[in-house]
Design a protein around this motif. Structure first.
Motif, PDB file in Angstrom:
ATOM      1  N   GLY A  32       0.811  -1.216   0.000  1.00  0.00           N
ATOM      2  CA  GLY A  32       0.000   0.000   0.000  1.00  0.00           C
ATOM      3  C   GLY A  32       0.841   1.261   0.000  1.00  0.00           C
ATOM      4  O   GLY A  32       0.592   2.192   0.776  1.00  0.00           O
ATOM      5  N   ARG A  33       1.816   1.292  -0.873  1.00  0.00           N
ATOM      6  CA  ARG A  33       2.667   2.465  -1.071  1.00  0.00           C
ATOM      7  C   ARG A  33       3.071   2.531  -2.536  1.00  0.00           C
ATOM      8  O   ARG A  33       3.163   1.512  -3.212  1.00  0.00           O
ATOM      9  CB  ARG A  33       3.933   2.392  -0.208  1.00  0.00           C
ATOM     10  N   GLY A  34       3.361   3.744  -2.985  1.00  0.00           N
ATOM     11  CA  GLY A  34       3.789   3.929  -4.371  1.00  0.00           C
ATOM     12  C   GLY A  34       4.420   5.288  -4.533  1.00  0.00           C
ATOM     13  O   GLY A  34       5.049   5.823  -3.613  1.00  0.00           O
ATOM     14  N   TYR A 180       7.891  -1.951   0.749  1.00  0.00           N
ATOM     15  CA  TYR A 180       7.238  -3.254   0.830  1.00  0.00           C
ATOM     16  C   TYR A 180       7.189  -3.774   2.265  1.00  0.00           C
ATOM     17  O   TYR A 180       7.208  -4.973   2.499  1.00  0.00           O
ATOM     18  CB  TYR A 180       7.961  -4.269  -0.052  1.00  0.00           C
ATOM     19  N   ALA A 181       7.109  -2.880   3.249  1.00  0.00           N
ATOM     20  CA  ALA A 181       7.081  -3.292   4.651  1.00  0.00           C
ATOM     21  C   ALA A 181       5.762  -3.989   5.001  1.00  0.00           C
ATOM     22  O   ALA A 181       4.734  -3.791   4.360  1.00  0.00           O
ATOM     23  CB  ALA A 181       7.293  -2.077   5.553  1.00  0.00           C
ATOM     24  N   ALA A 182       5.809  -4.798   6.069  1.00  0.00           N
ATOM     25  CA  ALA A 182       4.667  -5.645   6.434  1.00  0.00           C
ATOM     26  C   ALA A 182       3.431  -4.851   6.825  1.00  0.00           C
ATOM     27  O   ALA A 182       2.305  -5.337   6.655  1.00  0.00           O
ATOM     28  CB  ALA A 182       5.069  -6.571   7.587  1.00  0.00           C
ATOM     29  N   ASP A 183       3.608  -3.639   7.339  1.00  0.00           N
ATOM     30  CA  ASP A 183       2.461  -2.907   7.874  1.00  0.00           C
ATOM     31  C   ASP A 183       1.466  -2.491   6.807  1.00  0.00           C
ATOM     32  O   ASP A 183       0.331  -2.126   7.130  1.00  0.00           O
ATOM     33  CB  ASP A 183       2.936  -1.677   8.662  1.00  0.00           C
ATOM     34  N   ARG A 184       1.858  -2.516   5.522  1.00  0.00           N
ATOM     35  CA  ARG A 184       0.934  -2.133   4.449  1.00  0.00           C
ATOM     36  C   ARG A 184       0.886  -3.189   3.349  1.00  0.00           C
ATOM     37  O   ARG A 184       0.579  -2.874   2.201  1.00  0.00           O
ATOM     38  CB  ARG A 184       1.358  -0.784   3.856  1.00  0.00           C
ATOM     39  N   LEU A 185       1.158  -4.445   3.695  1.00  0.00           N
ATOM     40  CA  LEU A 185       1.188  -5.502   2.690  1.00  0.00           C
ATOM     41  C   LEU A 185      -0.093  -6.332   2.773  1.00  0.00           C
ATOM     42  O   LEU A 185      -0.513  -6.735   3.857  1.00  0.00           O
ATOM     43  CB  LEU A 185       2.406  -6.397   2.917  1.00  0.00           C
ATOM     44  N   VAL A 186      -0.703  -6.566   1.599  1.00  0.00           N
ATOM     45  CA  VAL A 186      -1.917  -7.381   1.525  1.00  0.00           C
ATOM     46  C   VAL A 186      -1.717  -8.474   0.486  1.00  0.00           C
ATOM     47  O   VAL A 186      -1.301  -8.197  -0.655  1.00  0.00           O
ATOM     48  CB  VAL A 186      -3.152  -6.541   1.147  1.00  0.00           C
ATOM     49  N   VAL A 187      -1.976  -9.706   0.871  1.00  0.00           N
ATOM     50  CA  VAL A 187      -1.975 -10.849  -0.042  1.00  0.00           C
ATOM     51  C   VAL A 187      -3.434 -11.155  -0.361  1.00  0.00           C
ATOM     52  O   VAL A 187      -4.242 -11.358   0.545  1.00  0.00           O
ATOM     53  CB  VAL A 187      -1.304 -12.075   0.604  1.00  0.00           C
ATOM     54  N   SER A 188      -3.785 -11.179  -1.651  1.00  0.00           N
ATOM     55  CA  SER A 188      -5.181 -11.384  -2.040  1.00  0.00           C
ATOM     56  C   SER A 188      -5.247 -12.408  -3.166  1.00  0.00           C
ATOM     57  O   SER A 188      -4.543 -12.275  -4.176  1.00  0.00           O
ATOM     58  CB  SER A 188      -5.795 -10.056  -2.499  1.00  0.00           C
ATOM     59  N   ALA A 189      -6.085 -13.430  -2.985  1.00  0.00           N
ATOM     60  CA  ALA A 189      -6.215 -14.484  -3.988  1.00  0.00           C
ATOM     61  C   ALA A 189      -7.683 -14.769  -4.261  1.00  0.00           C
ATOM     62  O   ALA A 189      -8.510 -14.777  -3.345  1.00  0.00           O
ATOM     63  CB  ALA A 189      -5.512 -15.754  -3.526  1.00  0.00           C
ATOM     64  N   PRO A 210       9.790  -8.609   8.708  1.00  0.00           N
ATOM     65  CA  PRO A 210       9.822  -7.722   9.883  1.00  0.00           C
ATOM     66  C   PRO A 210       8.639  -6.769   9.904  1.00  0.00           C
ATOM     67  O   PRO A 210       8.222  -6.235   8.875  1.00  0.00           O
ATOM     68  CB  PRO A 210      11.142  -6.963   9.710  1.00  0.00           C
ATOM     69  N   ALA A 211       8.101  -6.539  11.093  1.00  0.00           N
ATOM     70  CA  ALA A 211       6.921  -5.697  11.235  1.00  0.00           C
ATOM     71  C   ALA A 211       7.269  -4.224  11.374  1.00  0.00           C
ATOM     72  O   ALA A 211       6.428  -3.418  11.761  1.00  0.00           O
ATOM     73  CB  ALA A 211       6.099  -6.140  12.440  1.00  0.00           C
ATOM     74  N   ALA A 212       8.508  -3.865  11.067  1.00  0.00           N
ATOM     75  CA  ALA A 212       8.928  -2.467  11.155  1.00  0.00           C
ATOM     76  C   ALA A 212       8.109  -1.610  10.202  1.00  0.00           C
ATOM     77  O   ALA A 212       7.765  -2.046   9.097  1.00  0.00           O
ATOM     78  CB  ALA A 212      10.413  -2.334  10.817  1.00  0.00           C
ATOM     79  N   PRO A 213       7.783  -0.376  10.601  1.00  0.00           N
ATOM     80  CA  PRO A 213       6.993   0.495   9.728  1.00  0.00           C
ATOM     81  C   PRO A 213       7.764   0.880   8.478  1.00  0.00           C
ATOM     82  O   PRO A 213       8.997   0.897   8.462  1.00  0.00           O
ATOM     83  CB  PRO A 213       6.697   1.716  10.601  1.00  0.00           C
ATOM     84  N   GLY A 214       7.020   1.194   7.441  1.00  0.00           N
ATOM     85  CA  GLY A 214       7.635   1.569   6.180  1.00  0.00           C
ATOM     86  C   GLY A 214       7.742   3.063   6.009  1.00  0.00           C
ATOM     87  O   GLY A 214       7.901   3.818   6.974  1.00  0.00           O
ATOM     88  N   ALA A 215       7.645   3.510   4.764  1.00  0.00           N
ATOM     89  CA  ALA A 215       7.822   4.923   4.433  1.00  0.00           C
ATOM     90  C   ALA A 215       6.775   5.775   5.141  1.00  0.00           C
ATOM     91  O   ALA A 215       5.625   5.361   5.308  1.00  0.00           O
ATOM     92  CB  ALA A 215       7.716   5.113   2.922  1.00  0.00           C
ATOM     93  N   PRO A 216       7.145   6.967   5.582  1.00  0.00           N
ATOM     94  CA  PRO A 216       6.178   7.854   6.243  1.00  0.00           C
ATOM     95  C   PRO A 216       5.000   8.169   5.329  1.00  0.00           C
ATOM     96  O   PRO A 216       5.153   8.317   4.114  1.00  0.00           O
ATOM     97  CB  PRO A 216       7.007   9.116   6.521  1.00  0.00           C
ATOM     98  N   VAL A 217       3.827   8.263   5.919  1.00  0.00           N
ATOM     99  CA  VAL A 217       2.622   8.567   5.153  1.00  0.00           C
ATOM    100  C   VAL A 217       2.668  10.030   4.710  1.00  0.00           C
ATOM    101  O   VAL A 217       2.871  10.927   5.540  1.00  0.00           O
ATOM    102  CB  VAL A 217       1.356   8.306   5.983  1.00  0.00           C
ATOM    103  N   PRO A 218       2.491  10.303   3.431  1.00  0.00           N
ATOM    104  CA  PRO A 218       2.531  11.700   2.976  1.00  0.00           C
ATOM    105  C   PRO A 218       1.296  12.462   3.419  1.00  0.00           C
ATOM    106  O   PRO A 218       0.242  11.870   3.688  1.00  0.00           O
ATOM    107  CB  PRO A 218       2.571  11.565   1.451  1.00  0.00           C
ATOM    108  N   THR A 219       1.413  13.766   3.513  1.00  0.00           N
ATOM    109  CA  THR A 219       0.246  14.597   3.804  1.00  0.00           C
ATOM    110  C   THR A 219      -0.707  14.535   2.618  1.00  0.00           C
ATOM    111  O   THR A 219      -0.268  14.413   1.468  1.00  0.00           O
ATOM    112  CB  THR A 219       0.654  16.046   4.059  1.00  0.00           C
ATOM    113  N   PRO A 220      -2.025  14.598   2.864  1.00  0.00           N
ATOM    114  CA  PRO A 220      -2.966  14.596   1.749  1.00  0.00           C
ATOM    115  C   PRO A 220      -2.698  15.762   0.799  1.00  0.00           C
ATOM    116  O   PRO A 220      -2.317  16.857   1.233  1.00  0.00           O
ATOM    117  CB  PRO A 220      -4.327  14.744   2.429  1.00  0.00           C
ATOM    118  N   ALA A 221      -2.888  15.513  -0.460  1.00  0.00           N
ATOM    119  CA  ALA A 221      -2.669  16.560  -1.463  1.00  0.00           C
ATOM    120  C   ALA A 221      -3.779  17.604  -1.387  1.00  0.00           C
ATOM    121  O   ALA A 221      -4.930  17.285  -1.080  1.00  0.00           O
ATOM    122  CB  ALA A 221      -2.622  15.952  -2.859  1.00  0.00           C
ATOM    123  N   THR A 222      -3.411  18.833  -1.646  1.00  0.00           N
ATOM    124  CA  THR A 222      -4.367  19.928  -1.727  1.00  0.00           C
ATOM    125  C   THR A 222      -4.532  20.326  -3.189  1.00  0.00           C
ATOM    126  O   THR A 222      -3.544  20.524  -3.902  1.00  0.00           O
ATOM    127  CB  THR A 222      -3.871  21.146  -0.925  1.00  0.00           C
TER     128      THR A 222
END
Length: 422
Positions: A32-34, A180-189, A210-222
C-alpha cells in the motif's frame, strides 16, 4: 462462498475469495505504497524498483522468473501506482504455492545487480520518452501537475531522467525495505483457491517479514488548480479539465462516481450526446473520477480538432455546470445501474477481483460484500449529487491542453465559462 480477511502476526493481511467453478486463480501481493510516498529526489524510484526486482530474485534470473511461471501455464506482471504497488500472478488451479514463492522472492529477495540497474535506467528512460511522445498520455502528466502542484501525486509516476539516473543499488535497497514493509502488505487471492492452503502459503512466504513500519505517510494533497498548456504539431488537440472533489474514503465518493457517469461515462452521457452526437466536436470525450484515499477530482478528457478546442471547452464547462444544478431522476437511476454493472462485471474477472479486495483492505481495513456496495450506490440522492456539484464548482479548475497554438486557450475558456455559470 464468501470472502475472508485474516491477519498474520506481523500485520500482513490475507484475503481469500474463492470463485466456485473456476479452473484458474489470481494472486496479487499489494504494497500500500507507491509514487505518492516519494520525496522529489526519489521521484520514479518506486516504478524503477518494480522493474529491477524482475531482473533477478531469489536465485532466479530474469528469464527464470518468467519461465517458471509460464511453464505452468501462468503469467506474471506488476504495476506501480501513486498509492500502491502490485505483483500479480495468474495461474491454473494448483499454481498458488509457486506463484506465492516467486512473488515473495520479488518483494523480499531481489538481486539488485549494479549492471542490471545501469541497463534498466536506459529502459525506463525510453519509457519516459515514449510517454512524452504520446500526447494522450502526456496530457495526463500535465493535468496532474496542474491539479496537485508540488505534491508527489503532481509528479509523473515514471519520474524524470535525472531522478532515475540518481538511483543507486544501495538507495533502492533501502527504498524497497520501506516500500514493501509488512504494515501495508496485503496478499489477495481469488478463483480456484482454498483458505487453508492460502494461509499456509502466505505464512511461509511473508510470516517472518519484519513488522517495522515503512515509508512515512505523505500529507494529503491539496487541489491547486490552474493552467498547463504546451504547443505541439499534432493532428488533434488533447484537453483535460479537472475539478476538486473528494477521496475514496469520503461520504460523497459514490455521488462523485454517479456525477462522472452521468456527465461522461457512456454513450447516453451528457457530454457524449452534446459534444459528439449533436455537434460532432470530438470522437473521444468522457468524464472520470480520479480518486485517492483522502483526495480526488472530477476529470474530463476530450480529443478534438484544434479548431474545435475552444467550442469543446465551452460545452464541457456548460455541461458540468448544468449537472451541478440538477440531475434528472431517470439519469440518476441509469447512472446507478451503470456504476453497479461496472463494479460487478469487474468482480467476474479474478485478477480484478483480487485487486479490488486488496484495495478495500488498504482503504478501510475490511471487505465490502457486493450487496453492501449496491446499497451505498442506491442510497445516493439527487441532493447528494447537487452537493457534490457545488463542491466541484468551489475551486479553481485545473486545465491541461496539448496541441496546436490555436487550441491553447481552451483551458482558459473552460475555466471562465465554468466560473460564469457557477
Amino acid at each position: 462462498m464468501t470472502a475472508s480477511l485474516r491477519t498474520l502476526p506481523n500485520g500482513v493481511r490475507v484475503v481469500c475469495d474463492p470463485m466456485p467453478g473456476l479452473e484458474t486463480l489470481a494472486l496479487t501481493v499489494v504494497a500500500g505504497r507507491g509514487a505518492a510516498y516519494e520525496d522529489p529526489a526519489r521521484s520514479g524510484w518506486s516504478h524503477l524498483l518494480e522493474h529491477m526486482v524482475f531482473k533477478g530474485a531469489g536465485g532466479r534470473s530474469a528469464r527464470d522468473i518468467v519461465e517458471v511461471i509460464e511453464n505452468q501455464g501462468g503469467s506474471i506482471n506488476a504495476a506501480t501506482g501513486y498509492e500502491r504497488t502490485s505483483f500479480q500472478v495468474r495461474a491454473l488451479k494448483g499454481g498458488l504455492d509457486l506463484g506465492m514463492d516467486v512473488i515473495a522472492d520479488l518483494v523480499r529477495r531481489p538481486t539488485l545487480d549494479p549492471a542490471d540497474l545501469t541497463r534498466e535506467k536506459q529502459v525506463v528512460a525510453q519509457e519516459i520518452a515514449e510517454a512524452a511522445d504520446a500526447p494522450d498520455d502526456y496530457v495526463f502528466d500535465l493535468i496532474q501537475r496542474a491539479s496537485w502542484g508540488d505534491h508527489p501525486v503532481g509528479r509523473p509516476i515514471l519520474g524524470s531522467d535525472e531522478t532515475v539516473e540518481a538511483a543507486t543499488v544501495e538507495a533502492l535497497s533501502d527504498w524497497r525495505a520501506q516500500l514493501y514493509a509488512a504494515d501495508r502488505l496485503v496478499v489477495s487471492a481469488t478463483g480456484a483457491v482454498d483458505e487453508a492452503e492460502l494461509m499456509a502459503a502466505a505464512e511461509r512466504a511473508f510470516g517472518d517479514l519484519p513488522a517495522a513500519p515503512g515509508a512515512p505517510v505523505p500529507t494529503p494533497a491539496t487541489f491547486v488548480g490552474g493552467p498547463q498548456a504546451e504547443a505541439r504539431k499534432l493532428e488533434q488537440a488533447h484537453l483535460v479539465f479537472m475539478l476538486p472533489a473528494c477521496g475514496s474514503r469520503h461520504d460523497d465518493y459514490f455521488a462523485l462516481r454517479i456525477f462522472a457517469e452521468t456527465l461522461g461515462g457512456g454513450m447516453s452521457s451528457r457530454l457524449f450526446q452534446e459534444a459528439r452526437e449533436k455537434r460532432g466536436l470530438a470522437y473521444n470525450i468522457d468524464a472520470y473520477a480520479d480518486t485517492y484515499a483522502d483526495h480526488g477530482g472530477l476529470g474530463v478528457y476530450a480529443g478534438c480538432a484544434a479548431g474545435d478546442a475552444i467550442e469543446t471547452a465551452k460545452v464541457c464547462a456548460e455541461e458540468v455546470a448544468k449537472l451541478a444544478q440538477r440531475i434528472d431522476e431517470a439519469e440518476l437511476a441509469r447512472a446507478k445501474a451503470q456504476l453497479k454493472a461496472h463494479m460487478f462485471m469487474a468482480r467476474e474477472q479474478p485478477l480484478s477481483r483480487a485487486e479490488q479486495g486488496a484495495g478495500q483492505v488498504l482503504l478501510f481495513d475490511r471487505l465490502y460484500p457486493p450487496s453492501e456496495l449496491a446499497t451505498e450506490v442506491d442510497a445516493v440522492t439527487s441532493a447528494d449529487v447537487a452537493r457534490l456539484g457545488q463542491r466541484l464548482l468551489s475551486g479553481q479548475a485545473a486545465t491541461a491542453v496539448l496541441g496546436a497554438k490555436s487550441a491553447l486557450k481552451a483551458g482558459e475558456v473552460f475555466a471562465k465559462t465554468l466560473s460564469s455559470k457557477a
